[in-house]
Design a protein around this motif. Structure first.
Motif, PDB file in Angstrom:
ATOM      1  N   GLY A   1       0.803  -1.222  -0.121  1.00 20.25           N
ATOM      2  CA  GLY A   1      -0.245   0.000  -0.031  1.00 20.25           C
ATOM      3  C   GLY A   1       0.762   1.079  -0.058  1.00 20.25           C
ATOM      4  O   GLY A   1       0.644   2.179  -0.826  1.00 20.25           O
ATOM      5  N   LEU A   2       1.723   1.239   0.658  1.00 16.29           N
ATOM      6  CA  LEU A   2       2.704   2.530   0.836  1.00 16.29           C
ATOM      7  C   LEU A   2       3.477   2.865  -0.389  1.00 16.29           C
ATOM      8  O   LEU A   2       3.586   3.886  -0.722  1.00 16.29           O
ATOM      9  CB  LEU A   2       4.052   2.340   1.866  1.00 16.29           C
ATOM     10  CG  LEU A   2       3.346   2.323   3.474  1.00 16.29           C
ATOM     11  CD1 LEU A   2       4.422   1.637   4.259  1.00 16.29           C
ATOM     12  CD2 LEU A   2       3.314   3.727   3.810  1.00 16.29           C
ATOM     13  N   LEU A   3       3.865   1.694  -1.099  1.00 19.11           N
ATOM     14  CA  LEU A   3       4.633   1.957  -2.261  1.00 19.11           C
ATOM     15  C   LEU A   3       3.602   2.140  -3.529  1.00 19.11           C
ATOM     16  O   LEU A   3       4.238   2.869  -4.680  1.00 19.11           O
ATOM     17  CB  LEU A   3       5.453   0.611  -2.697  1.00 19.11           C
ATOM     18  CG  LEU A   3       6.534   0.313  -1.776  1.00 19.11           C
ATOM     19  CD1 LEU A   3       7.002  -1.127  -1.858  1.00 19.11           C
ATOM     20  CD2 LEU A   3       7.991   1.474  -1.800  1.00 19.11           C
ATOM     21  N   ARG A   4       2.629   1.891  -3.439  1.00 20.40           N
ATOM     22  CA  ARG A   4       1.485   2.507  -4.358  1.00 20.40           C
ATOM     23  C   ARG A   4       0.583   3.668  -4.352  1.00 20.40           C
ATOM     24  O   ARG A   4       0.604   4.274  -5.286  1.00 20.40           O
ATOM     25  CB  ARG A   4       0.553   1.052  -4.256  1.00 20.40           C
ATOM     26  CG  ARG A   4       0.695  -0.258  -5.063  1.00 20.40           C
ATOM     27  CD  ARG A   4      -0.202  -1.122  -5.053  1.00 20.40           C
ATOM     28  NE  ARG A   4      -0.006  -2.398  -5.301  1.00 20.40           N
ATOM     29  CZ  ARG A   4       0.169  -2.838  -6.647  1.00 20.40           C
ATOM     30  NH1 ARG A   4      -0.181  -2.105  -7.686  1.00 20.40           N
ATOM     31  NH2 ARG A   4       0.465  -4.083  -6.876  1.00 20.40           N
ATOM     32  N   GLU A   5       0.583   4.162  -3.187  1.00 21.24           N
ATOM     33  CA  GLU A   5      -0.140   5.328  -2.983  1.00 21.24           C
ATOM     34  C   GLU A   5       0.638   6.443  -2.461  1.00 21.24           C
ATOM     35  O   GLU A   5       1.578   6.172  -1.554  1.00 21.24           O
ATOM     36  CB  GLU A   5      -1.267   4.936  -1.785  1.00 21.24           C
ATOM     37  CG  GLU A   5      -2.159   3.745  -2.309  1.00 21.24           C
ATOM     38  CD  GLU A   5      -3.088   4.010  -3.438  1.00 21.24           C
ATOM     39  OE1 GLU A   5      -3.251   5.255  -3.661  1.00 21.24           O
ATOM     40  OE2 GLU A   5      -3.272   3.128  -4.063  1.00 21.24           O
ATOM     41  N   PRO A   6       0.409   7.604  -2.561  1.00 24.42           N
ATOM     42  CA  PRO A   6       0.879   9.056  -2.223  1.00 24.42           C
ATOM     43  C   PRO A   6       0.682   9.214  -0.821  1.00 24.42           C
ATOM     44  O   PRO A   6       1.416  10.105  -0.150  1.00 24.42           O
ATOM     45  CB  PRO A   6       0.530  10.135  -3.213  1.00 24.42           C
ATOM     46  CG  PRO A   6      -0.797   9.583  -3.683  1.00 24.42           C
ATOM     47  CD  PRO A   6      -0.668   8.029  -3.954  1.00 24.42           C
ATOM     48  N   ALA A   7      -0.472   8.737  -0.095  1.00 25.41           N
ATOM     49  CA  ALA A   7      -0.914   8.949   1.025  1.00 25.41           C
ATOM     50  C   ALA A   7      -1.544   7.432   1.475  1.00 25.41           C
ATOM     51  O   ALA A   7      -2.294   7.053   0.768  1.00 25.41           O
ATOM     52  CB  ALA A   7      -1.738  10.053   1.436  1.00 25.41           C
ATOM     53  N   TYR A   8      -1.018   7.226   2.668  1.00 22.69           N
ATOM     54  CA  TYR A   8      -1.651   5.680   2.930  1.00 22.69           C
ATOM     55  C   TYR A   8      -1.674   5.479   4.812  1.00 22.69           C
ATOM     56  O   TYR A   8      -0.699   6.036   5.406  1.00 22.69           O
ATOM     57  CB  TYR A   8      -0.428   4.621   2.500  1.00 22.69           C
ATOM     58  CG  TYR A   8      -0.762   3.124   2.964  1.00 22.69           C
ATOM     59  CD1 TYR A   8      -1.844   2.605   2.225  1.00 22.69           C
ATOM     60  CD2 TYR A   8      -0.314   2.625   4.270  1.00 22.69           C
ATOM     61  CE1 TYR A   8      -2.095   1.042   2.509  1.00 22.69           C
ATOM     62  CE2 TYR A   8      -0.668   1.249   4.467  1.00 22.69           C
ATOM     63  CZ  TYR A   8      -1.574   0.452   3.791  1.00 22.69           C
ATOM     64  OH  TYR A   8      -1.832  -0.679   3.994  1.00 22.69           O
ATOM     65  N   SER A   9      -2.674   4.890   5.181  1.00 21.78           N
ATOM     66  CA  SER A   9      -2.986   4.771   6.556  1.00 21.78           C
ATOM     67  C   SER A   9      -3.433   3.391   6.726  1.00 21.78           C
ATOM     68  O   SER A   9      -3.796   2.583   5.860  1.00 21.78           O
ATOM     69  CB  SER A   9      -3.970   5.657   7.052  1.00 21.78           C
ATOM     70  OG  SER A   9      -3.823   7.048   7.038  1.00 21.78           O
ATOM     71  N   HIS A  10      -3.049   2.786   8.020  1.00 23.81           N
ATOM     72  CA  HIS A  10      -3.321   1.381   8.215  1.00 23.81           C
ATOM     73  C   HIS A  10      -3.393   1.132   9.844  1.00 23.81           C
ATOM     74  O   HIS A  10      -2.444   1.733  10.571  1.00 23.81           O
ATOM     75  CB  HIS A  10      -2.238   0.574   7.590  1.00 23.81           C
ATOM     76  CG  HIS A  10      -2.201  -0.825   8.127  1.00 23.81           C
ATOM     77  ND1 HIS A  10      -3.081  -1.917   7.604  1.00 23.81           N
ATOM     78  CD2 HIS A  10      -1.540  -1.532   9.164  1.00 23.81           C
ATOM     79  CE1 HIS A  10      -2.896  -3.197   8.168  1.00 23.81           C
ATOM     80  NE2 HIS A  10      -2.115  -2.715   9.032  1.00 23.81           N
TER      81      HIS A  10
ATOM     82  N   THR B   1       0.629   0.104  13.073  1.00 25.55           N
ATOM     83  CA  THR B   1      -0.174   1.170  12.810  1.00 25.55           C
ATOM     84  C   THR B   1       0.441   2.505  11.717  1.00 25.55           C
ATOM     85  O   THR B   1       1.735   2.714  12.114  1.00 25.55           O
ATOM     86  CB  THR B   1      -0.555   1.961  14.022  1.00 25.55           C
ATOM     87  OG1 THR B   1      -1.223   1.008  14.687  1.00 25.55           O
ATOM     88  CG2 THR B   1      -1.616   3.184  13.906  1.00 25.55           C
ATOM     89  N   VAL B   2      -0.077   2.849  10.800  1.00 28.32           N
ATOM     90  CA  VAL B   2       0.370   4.108  10.026  1.00 28.32           C
ATOM     91  C   VAL B   2      -0.698   5.007   9.920  1.00 28.32           C
ATOM     92  O   VAL B   2      -1.873   4.818   9.441  1.00 28.32           O
ATOM     93  CB  VAL B   2       0.754   3.426   8.667  1.00 28.32           C
ATOM     94  CG1 VAL B   2       1.207   4.399   7.784  1.00 28.32           C
ATOM     95  CG2 VAL B   2       1.555   2.330   8.660  1.00 28.32           C
ATOM     96  N   GLU B   3      -0.287   6.335  10.055  1.00 32.88           N
ATOM     97  CA  GLU B   3      -1.228   7.241   9.986  1.00 32.88           C
ATOM     98  C   GLU B   3      -0.799   8.564   8.989  1.00 32.88           C
ATOM     99  O   GLU B   3       0.103   9.032   8.991  1.00 32.88           O
ATOM    100  CB  GLU B   3      -1.231   8.167  11.577  1.00 32.88           C
ATOM    101  CG  GLU B   3      -1.690   7.513  12.639  1.00 32.88           C
ATOM    102  CD  GLU B   3      -3.164   7.183  12.488  1.00 32.88           C
ATOM    103  OE1 GLU B   3      -3.801   7.740  11.848  1.00 32.88           O
ATOM    104  OE2 GLU B   3      -3.731   6.656  13.523  1.00 32.88           O
ATOM    105  N   ASP B   4      -1.489   8.109   8.034  1.00 38.25           N
ATOM    106  CA  ASP B   4      -1.209   9.210   6.902  1.00 38.25           C
ATOM    107  C   ASP B   4      -0.073   9.407   6.216  1.00 38.25           C
ATOM    108  O   ASP B   4       0.394  10.674   6.148  1.00 38.25           O
ATOM    109  CB  ASP B   4      -1.972  10.572   7.360  1.00 38.25           C
ATOM    110  CG  ASP B   4      -2.430  11.591   6.160  1.00 38.25           C
ATOM    111  OD1 ASP B   4      -2.637  11.082   5.137  1.00 38.25           O
ATOM    112  OD2 ASP B   4      -2.397  12.838   6.295  1.00 38.25           O
ATOM    113  N   ALA B   5       0.883   8.269   5.908  1.00 35.22           N
ATOM    114  CA  ALA B   5       2.273   8.442   5.727  1.00 35.22           C
ATOM    115  C   ALA B   5       2.189   9.004   4.294  1.00 35.22           C
ATOM    116  O   ALA B   5       1.350   8.506   3.371  1.00 35.22           O
ATOM    117  CB  ALA B   5       2.665   6.939   5.627  1.00 35.22           C
ATOM    118  N   ARG B   6       3.086   9.657   3.966  1.00 36.68           N
ATOM    119  CA  ARG B   6       3.395  10.416   2.598  1.00 36.68           C
ATOM    120  C   ARG B   6       4.311   9.670   1.963  1.00 36.68           C
ATOM    121  O   ARG B   6       5.568   9.571   2.251  1.00 36.68           O
ATOM    122  CB  ARG B   6       3.559  11.948   2.681  1.00 36.68           C
ATOM    123  CG  ARG B   6       2.400  12.885   3.313  1.00 36.68           C
ATOM    124  CD  ARG B   6       1.170  12.674   2.045  1.00 36.68           C
ATOM    125  NE  ARG B   6       0.443  13.774   2.327  1.00 36.68           N
ATOM    126  CZ  ARG B   6      -0.789  13.394   3.077  1.00 36.68           C
ATOM    127  NH1 ARG B   6      -1.003  12.452   3.554  1.00 36.68           N
ATOM    128  NH2 ARG B   6      -1.661  14.443   3.083  1.00 36.68           N
TER     129      ARG B   6
END
Length: 288
Positions: free
Chosen positions: A135-144, A150-155
Motif C-alpha cells: 500500500g505504501l509503495l502504491r499510494e501517495p498517502a496511506y494509513s493502516h 499502525t500507519v497514520e497518513d504516511a506520505r
C-alpha cells in the motif's frame, strides 16, 4: 534464464565497487546482498548496512538490477523501509527489486530486545508487513491499523520510478507465505527446505517442486496467471555444488529451468569463506 550474484556487504568499498562493475560488465542480470545487522560466521567481521550499500552500487553501475536477499520485519518498519526503497528506486533509475522474507532466529531476531517468534508468528507478521509495504509503495498517502503496525497518513511522494510500484520478491516455503506471494509478489524466492535433514539434490528438487505447485494453486484460486510471478532460486548451502564446473552449472540451470524458474542467484565465491570455496574465476565462464 537470468543469472544473478549475491555479494556479501563485508569487503572494503573500493573492492566492492570493482567487483560489482566487473559482474555488470560480464552481463549478469542482477546483484543482491543480505539485509542483516550481522550474519552467521561473519558475526565478528565487517558488515555494512544493505540499503546504503546498494545505494552506493546504484551510483557506480548503470544496467544491472539490485536487490535485497532479503529484508524482513525483524528490525525493519514498513514506513521507513518503503521511504528508503522508494528513494533507492530513484537513485538507481528504476533498478531496485525489494526482496522480503519473514526473518529467522539469528542475531537480528533478538538485537532489539525482543523474544524470538515462532514460525507461525513470523508468517503472520510478514503478511501484514507485505500488505502495508504494498500500500505504501502504491499510494501517495496511506494509513493502516493492524495487529502489528499502525500507519497514520504516511506520505510517499513522488512514488516509485517503477509503476505501479517497485517489484517485490517474496521468499516463501510454506503454504501461508506462498499464498502471500501469490497475492503480492512480482517474484518468488526459494532455496528449498533449509532445515530438512536431507539436503541432497533430489530432495531439494522435490521440495521446490512441491512449493511451486502450491504457488500455482494459490495463484489459480485468486485468478492470477502463475507465469506472471518470476521464480528465483537462490543456490544455498546444500550438498549440490553447481559452481564446481561449467558443466555442473549448466546441468543445474537446465534442471531448474524445467521446474519453471526464471532466475538463478548464487553466492560470489570467496577464498576466505569456509563454504563458498569454489574458484572465483568460475564466475567468468557461467554467463553466456
Amino acid at each position: 534464464m537470468r543469472l544473478g550474484v549475491l555479494l556479501l556487504p563485508t569487503d572494503p568499498w573500493p573492492q566492492t565497487v570493482a567487483r560489482a562493475r566487473h559482474l555488470e560488465a560480464l552481463g549478469y542480470a542482477h546483484l543482491w546482498t543480505y539485509d542483516h545487522l550481522s550474519w552467521r560466521r561473519y558475526r565478528d567481521r565487517p558488515w555494512h548496512a544493505a540499503l546504503p550499500w546498494l545505494t552506493g552500487l546504484a551510483g557506480v553501475t548503470s544496467r544491472v538490477r539490485l536487490g535485497t536477499m532479503v529484508t524482513s520485519p525483524t528490525f525493519r518498519h514498513p514506513v521507513s523501509l518503503a521511504k528508503e526503497a522508494m528513494t533507492l528506486d530513484h537513485v538507481s533509475d528504476g533498478r531496485l527489486t525489494l526482496g522480503i522474507g519473514a526473518g529467522g532466529t539469528g542475531f537480528d531476531a533478538t538485537v532489539l530486545g525482543e523474544e524470538v517468534r515462532t514460525p507461525r508468528q513470523r508468517a503472520a507478521r510478514l503478511t501484514e508487513f507485505v500488505e502495508v509495504l504494498d500500500g505504501l509503495l502504491r499510494e501517495p498517502a496511506y494509513s493502516h491499523r493492524g495487529e502489528h503496525y499502525t500507519v497514520e497518513d504516511a506520505r510517499m511522494i513522488p512514488g516509485c520510478v517503477q509503476r505501479p510500484r517497485l517489484p517485490l520478491a517474496i521468499a516463501a516455503a510454506g503454504p501461508k507465505t506462498l499464498a502471500l506471494a501469490a497475492r503480492h509478489a512480482d517474484a518468488w524466492i526459494t532455496y528449498g527446505e533449509p532445515d530438512a535433514a536431507d539436503q541432497s539434490p533430489a530432495a531439494i528438487e522435490a521440495a521446490v517442486r512441491k512449493q511451486a505447485a502450491i504457488l500455482d494453486e494459490r495463484c489459480a484460486e485468486i485468478g492470477r496467471d502463475p507465469k506472471s510471478v518470476d521464480r528465483i532460486y537462490l543456490v544455498g548451502n546444500t550438498e549440490e555444488r553447481p559452481l564446481a564446473s561449467v558443466a555442473a552449472f549448466e546441468d543445474f540451470v537446465g534442471r531448474y529451468r524445467e521446474l519453471g524458474f526464471t532466475d538463478i542467484v548464487f553466492h560470489d565465491p570467496r577464498p576466505d569463506d569456509p563454504v563458498w570455496t569454489e574458484d572465483p574465476a568460475i564466475v567468468e565462464h557461467l554467463i553466456r
